[in-house]
Scaffold this active site. Sequence first.
Site, PDB file in Angstrom:
ATOM      1  N   ASP A  67       0.695  -1.348   0.006  1.00 50.04           N
ATOM      2  CA  ASP A  67       0.244  -0.038   0.046  1.00 50.04           C
ATOM      3  C   ASP A  67       1.023   1.261   0.140  1.00 50.04           C
ATOM      4  OD1 ASP A  67       0.876  -0.620   2.764  1.00 50.04           O
ATOM      5  OD2 ASP A  67      -1.244  -0.975   3.281  1.00 50.04           O
ATOM      6  N   ASN A 136      -7.965  -3.429  14.057  1.00 51.18           N
ATOM      7  CA  ASN A 136      -9.382  -3.862  13.504  1.00 51.18           C
ATOM      8  C   ASN A 136      -9.454  -5.046  12.504  1.00 51.18           C
ATOM      9  OD1 ASN A 136      -8.293  -2.559  11.150  1.00 51.18           O
ATOM     10  ND2 ASN A 136      -9.619  -0.900  11.197  1.00 51.18           N
ATOM     11  N   HIS A 138      -7.641  -5.160   9.936  1.00 55.25           N
ATOM     12  CA  HIS A 138      -7.065  -5.027   8.461  1.00 55.25           C
ATOM     13  C   HIS A 138      -5.568  -5.356   8.113  1.00 55.25           C
ATOM     14  CE1 HIS A 138      -5.013  -1.030   9.744  1.00 55.25           C
ATOM     15  NE2 HIS A 138      -4.230  -1.735   9.422  1.00 55.25           N
ATOM     16  N   GLU A 143      -9.875  -2.277   5.036  1.00 50.86           N
ATOM     17  CA  GLU A 143     -10.472  -2.182   6.364  1.00 50.86           C
ATOM     18  C   GLU A 143     -11.978  -2.950   6.540  1.00 50.86           C
ATOM     19  OE1 GLU A 143      -9.055   0.020   8.363  1.00 50.86           O
ATOM     20  OE2 GLU A 143      -8.290   1.402   7.447  1.00 50.86           O
TER      21      GLU A 143
HETATM   22  C1  F6R Z   1       1.315  -1.572   6.134  1.00 50.77           C
HETATM   23  C2  F6R Z   1      -0.062  -2.263   6.169  1.00 50.77           C
HETATM   24  C3  F6R Z   1      -0.879  -2.331   7.428  1.00 50.77           C
HETATM   25  C4  F6R Z   1       0.000  -2.775   8.683  1.00 50.77           C
HETATM   26  C5  F6R Z   1      -1.044  -2.943   9.834  1.00 50.77           C
HETATM   27  C6  F6R Z   1      -0.209  -2.976  11.188  1.00 50.77           C
HETATM   28  O1  F6R Z   1       1.674  -1.747   4.874  1.00 50.77           O
HETATM   29  O2  F6R Z   1      -0.524  -2.675   5.126  1.00 50.77           O
HETATM   30  O3  F6R Z   1      -1.902  -3.342   7.409  1.00 50.77           O
HETATM   31  O4  F6R Z   1       0.537  -3.896   8.544  1.00 50.77           O
HETATM   32  O5  F6R Z   1      -1.740  -1.448   9.985  1.00 50.77           O
HETATM   33  O6  F6R Z   1       0.706  -1.844  11.527  1.00 50.77           O
HETATM   34  P1  F6R Z   1       1.857  -1.914  12.658  1.00 50.77           P
HETATM   35  O7  F6R Z   1       2.622  -2.793  12.224  1.00 50.77           O
HETATM   36  O8  F6R Z   1       2.220  -0.501  12.744  1.00 50.77           O
HETATM   37  O9  F6R Z   1       0.929  -2.147  13.934  1.00 50.77           O
END
Ligand code: F6R
Length: 238
Positions: A67, A136, A138, A143
């Site tokens: 992303d 959540n 994701h 989401e």
């Molecule tokens: C980042 C991504 C997100 C993160 C998720 C967890 O490229 O795709 O799905 O993996 O938000 O983020 P952290 O590791 O910061 O808790």
Amino acid sequence: MELIKAKDYQDMSKKAAQFIIEKVKANPKAVLGLATGGTPVQTYANIVEEHQKNDTTYQGVTSFNLDEYIGLPVEDPNSYHYYMNKHLFSHIDIPDTQVFLPNGLAADLTEECSAYEDLIKQHGGIDLQLLGLGHNGHIGFNEPGTPFEQRTHVVDLAESTIKANARFFDKLEEVPRQAITAGIRTIMDSKEMLLIVSGEQKREALQHLLHGEVTTDFPASILQQHPHVTVIATEDAL
Ligand code: F6R
């Protein structure tokens, strides 16, 4: 799903790096799917350290990030382009021409999404997708409520994700409201996945991922239906 328990964040990061390095050694032309966020930072640092020590080469590897925010230029320290250069790409020998992230500045974002999807296909698909887990549920920026069949698309970030990511920005208002993300279908098409989870604050999400109902309300639950997923999780997350 195979579950590997790690003692703590350092141990998780060591195991995750070893896992990825082994895959690259076994398949020097591997196509990797990569993630950003807090969780993989030390994993990438370990990959860099091992590369510097043992000369493990990434010259044949291609990578696709999950992303990117919409509206942030590559040189913005909060863009995922910047993150990847800082933590990984500028320290290993992967050619610039073989690293791909969605372009959040594209004039035609819909076109950018389908071009990104095509590019992954042209490279034969993702061999190993690294994933973090959102509170959540994701994965990527898919989401809750995202249809499982969706491919790379533009998303409006959930308020909870904007708040969670605000820690990387000076002010909450600076967090972009939109991103391009590989879709759940894109992610599920990967041949193999490695999901890393650390910290007590992810415990509830991890429980749902491992044992909860498969539902679009918790996107990561779909991983239960993938044939080749490894989860490396810390004791406190478990
Ligand atoms: C980042 C991504 C997100 C993160 C998720 C967890 O490229 O795709 O799905 O993996 O938000 O983020 P952290 O590791 O910061 O808790």
